[in-house]
Design a protein around this motif. Structure first.
Motif, PDB file in Angstrom:
ATOM      1  N   UNK A   1      33.533  59.837  47.763  1.00 25.59           N
ATOM      2  CA  UNK A   1      32.934  59.135  46.634  1.00 25.59           C
ATOM      3  C   UNK A   1      32.905  57.647  46.965  1.00 25.59           C
ATOM      4  N   UNK A   2      32.517  56.840  45.984  1.00 23.33           N
ATOM      5  CA  UNK A   2      32.541  55.390  46.160  1.00 23.33           C
ATOM      6  C   UNK A   2      32.894  54.737  44.839  1.00 23.33           C
ATOM      7  N   UNK A   3      33.247  53.488  44.912  1.00 27.52           N
ATOM      8  CA  UNK A   3      33.493  52.740  43.697  1.00 27.52           C
ATOM      9  C   UNK A   3      32.751  51.417  43.780  1.00 27.52           C
ATOM     10  N   UNK A   4      32.414  50.890  42.639  1.00 29.07           N
ATOM     11  CA  UNK A   4      31.660  49.644  42.642  1.00 29.07           C
ATOM     12  C   UNK A   4      31.848  48.860  41.370  1.00 29.07           C
ATOM     13  N   UNK A   5      31.666  47.549  41.467  1.00 23.73           N
ATOM     14  CA  UNK A   5      31.888  46.669  40.327  1.00 23.73           C
ATOM     15  C   UNK A   5      30.649  46.461  39.467  1.00 23.73           C
ATOM     16  N   UNK A   6      30.917  46.092  38.254  1.00 20.40           N
ATOM     17  CA  UNK A   6      29.885  45.607  37.340  1.00 20.40           C
ATOM     18  C   UNK A   6      30.195  44.158  37.021  1.00 20.40           C
ATOM     19  N   UNK A   7      29.151  43.384  36.785  1.00 21.07           N
ATOM     20  CA  UNK A   7      29.310  41.955  36.518  1.00 21.07           C
ATOM     21  C   UNK A   7      28.920  41.628  35.085  1.00 21.07           C
ATOM     22  N   UNK A   8      29.717  40.789  34.457  1.00 19.04           N
ATOM     23  CA  UNK A   8      29.350  40.186  33.193  1.00 19.04           C
ATOM     24  C   UNK A   8      28.669  38.869  33.541  1.00 19.04           C
ATOM     25  N   UNK A   9      27.428  38.708  33.117  1.00 21.42           N
ATOM     26  CA  UNK A   9      26.679  37.498  33.456  1.00 21.42           C
ATOM     27  C   UNK A   9      26.145  36.847  32.187  1.00 21.42           C
ATOM     28  N   UNK A  10      25.856  35.550  32.280  1.00 21.91           N
ATOM     29  CA  UNK A  10      25.425  34.779  31.124  1.00 21.91           C
ATOM     30  C   UNK A  10      23.970  34.356  31.269  1.00 21.91           C
ATOM     31  N   UNK A  11      23.257  34.400  30.153  1.00 20.02           N
ATOM     32  CA  UNK A  11      21.843  34.061  30.130  1.00 20.02           C
ATOM     33  C   UNK A  11      21.662  32.543  30.236  1.00 20.02           C
ATOM     34  N   UNK A  12      20.958  32.105  31.254  1.00 20.97           N
ATOM     35  CA  UNK A  12      20.715  30.677  31.474  1.00 20.97           C
ATOM     36  C   UNK A  12      19.995  30.035  30.295  1.00 20.97           C
ATOM     37  N   UNK A  13      19.230  30.824  29.549  1.00 22.57           N
ATOM     38  CA  UNK A  13      18.390  30.290  28.484  1.00 22.57           C
ATOM     39  C   UNK A  13      18.977  30.503  27.082  1.00 22.57           C
ATOM     40  N   UNK A  14      20.219  30.955  27.020  1.00 24.06           N
ATOM     41  CA  UNK A  14      20.825  31.279  25.727  1.00 24.06           C
ATOM     42  C   UNK A  14      20.774  30.123  24.731  1.00 24.06           C
ATOM     43  N   UNK A  15      20.656  30.482  23.468  1.00 28.71           N
ATOM     44  CA  UNK A  15      20.722  29.490  22.392  1.00 28.71           C
ATOM     45  C   UNK A  15      22.171  29.266  21.953  1.00 28.71           C
ATOM     46  N   UNK A  16      23.061  30.103  22.460  1.00 34.12           N
ATOM     47  CA  UNK A  16      24.472  30.038  22.056  1.00 34.12           C
ATOM     48  C   UNK A  16      25.360  29.955  23.298  1.00 34.12           C
ATOM     49  N   UNK A  17      25.321  28.847  24.012  1.00 34.39           N
ATOM     50  CA  UNK A  17      26.075  28.741  25.270  1.00 34.39           C
ATOM     51  C   UNK A  17      27.585  28.837  25.097  1.00 34.39           C
ATOM     52  N   UNK A  18      28.115  28.338  23.992  1.00 37.67           N
ATOM     53  CA  UNK A  18      29.555  28.419  23.779  1.00 37.67           C
ATOM     54  C   UNK A  18      29.996  29.862  23.552  1.00 37.67           C
ATOM     55  N   UNK A  19      29.231  30.594  22.750  1.00 33.69           N
ATOM     56  CA  UNK A  19      29.551  32.000  22.501  1.00 33.69           C
ATOM     57  C   UNK A  19      29.455  32.806  23.794  1.00 33.69           C
ATOM     58  N   UNK A  20      28.459  32.493  24.616  1.00 32.30           N
ATOM     59  CA  UNK A  20      28.289  33.186  25.894  1.00 32.30           C
ATOM     60  C   UNK A  20      29.508  32.965  26.788  1.00 32.30           C
ATOM     61  N   UNK A  21      29.945  31.707  26.916  1.00 32.06           N
ATOM     62  CA  UNK A  21      31.098  31.392  27.759  1.00 32.06           C
ATOM     63  C   UNK A  21      32.386  32.000  27.191  1.00 32.06           C
ATOM     64  N   UNK A  22      32.506  32.002  25.868  1.00 35.27           N
ATOM     65  CA  UNK A  22      33.697  32.573  25.251  1.00 35.27           C
ATOM     66  C   UNK A  22      33.744  34.090  25.456  1.00 35.27           C
ATOM     67  N   UNK A  23      32.577  34.731  25.492  1.00 35.73           N
ATOM     68  CA  UNK A  23      32.497  36.167  25.802  1.00 35.73           C
ATOM     69  C   UNK A  23      33.067  36.418  27.203  1.00 35.73           C
ATOM     70  N   UNK A  24      32.669  35.584  28.157  1.00 39.31           N
ATOM     71  CA  UNK A  24      33.175  35.720  29.525  1.00 39.31           C
ATOM     72  C   UNK A  24      34.682  35.493  29.576  1.00 39.31           C
ATOM     73  N   UNK A  25      35.151  34.479  28.870  1.00 37.54           N
ATOM     74  CA  UNK A  25      36.590  34.203  28.845  1.00 37.54           C
ATOM     75  C   UNK A  25      37.362  35.393  28.271  1.00 37.54           C
TER      76      UNK A  25
END
Length: 342
Positions: A250-274
């Protein structure tokens, strides 16, 4: 004196970090909500993470589920009228998303704890958890539970097996790579995986539908290949599911949490990542069966909820990340010709 100076610098650094996070929280609270793509409550630990965002910061959360390719296309199309703040993609899709220039560069506070292979140097794409491809079987429909890829070729499984299309979803691509590893191939040579599924389709065992929890629960399909974390989460509602890592590879692989460059809510986006990369967020992934990207100590009950570690010895890592886009393109073309037949 030197040790004292270093200590002062560390303390000042931590203070600045705390101040920065507090400013982020206050900004996110003013924005009031977080909108995501491809991060539904039943995928990995996102349900618990959304609950943290609501309980701790008062942010409303909404999500639209879709594949990695669909997310990238939608965020690109919406760049002048952005909807989502963050989204989840298979790590091999990072190259495409970076090239399309749709990702916000952000290095979270836990940046130094993320392995080098699991992050873009500029902070545009950060792996947050990973899974392993497993066999998932509804034992009410299938009495003889398959243990390997080779088992799936048995005539008794005619019309019972469904897999994700690798032309549309990261999960399907990993399934092909897992089959390649099980049949003498690699992440650089996936032809043995394609040939395996072509043989499975020719035998009539492969059913041409997109697998889902509902189809599995209803018995409309009996067997699928999926991520361990998703299958373990499904088993909470479908106790008759048998889940195991294929014994031949079998194999294993990662998924990435990424942020939208054009978001209207940059603080919420960064806090989601945190939140995703916090100890609580990483444990939430593990509680759903996913493996956290950070080396966090898991509660005993969480460890017990995972598959036995011994099963994972046959799973091989993907090392060909820089060339995965070309591999995926070739895989899709061969899937269309050899498996689907068009």
């Amino acid at each position: 004196m030197r040790k004292f100076s270093v200590l002062v610098m560390v303390v000042l650094g931590l203070f600045a970090l705390a101040q920065g996070l507090q400013a982020l929280i206050e900004g996110a609270k003013k924005e009031g909500q977080i909108v995501t793509y491809g991060s539904p409550a039943d995928w990995a630990g996102y349900g618990a993470i959304a609950e943290i965002m609501t309980r701790r910061y008062g942010l409303k959360h909404s999500d639209t589920d879709m594949s990695s390719a669909e997310e990238i296309a939608k965020v690109k199309a919406e760049r002048n009228n952005p909807v989502a703040d963050a989204f989840d993609i298979g790590y091999q899709f990072c190259t495409i998303a970076i090239r399309e220039d749709i990702l916000m560069a952000y290095k979270p506070s836990k940046w130094s704890e993320i392995p080098l292979w699991a992050k873009d140097p500029l902070g545009r794409c950060t792996a947050t958890y990973y899974g392993t491809i497993v066999l998932v079987t509804n034992t009410k429909v299938v009495k003889n539970v398959p243990k390997s890829f080779k088992d799936l070729l048995k005539p008794e499984y005619k019309g019972l097996i469904a897999v994700q299309d690798p032309r549309r979803a990261a999960l399907g691509q990993y399934a092909v790579i897992a089959a390649a590893f099980a049949n003498g191939g690699s992440d650089r040579n996936v032809d043995p995986g394609i040939k395996f599924f072509a043989q499975l389709a020719k035998s009539g065992n492969l059913k041409p539908v997109a697998p889902s929890k509902d189809l599995l629960a209803k018995g409309e399909i009996g067997i699928t290949l999926d991520w361990d974390f998703r299958a373990l989460n499904w088993r909470k509602d479908i106790p008759e599911l048998a889940i195991s890592v294929p014994t031949d590879g079998s194999t294993y692989g990662p998924y990435a949490t990424v942020l939208n460059k054009f978001t209207r809510r940059p603080n919420a986006a960064k806090l989601w990542m945190e939140t995703v990369l916090s100890d609580e967020g990483q444990i939430a992934f593990a509680r759903s069966g996913a493996r956290p990207i950070r080396n966090v100590k898991l509660p005993e009950d969480v460890e017990k909820g995972l598959l036995p570690q011994a099963q994972y010895k046959v799973a091989k890592p993907i090392t060909n990340w820089l060339n995965m886009e070309a591999v995926a393109k070739d895989m899709g073309e061969k899937w269309a010709l050899e498996v689907v037949g068009n």
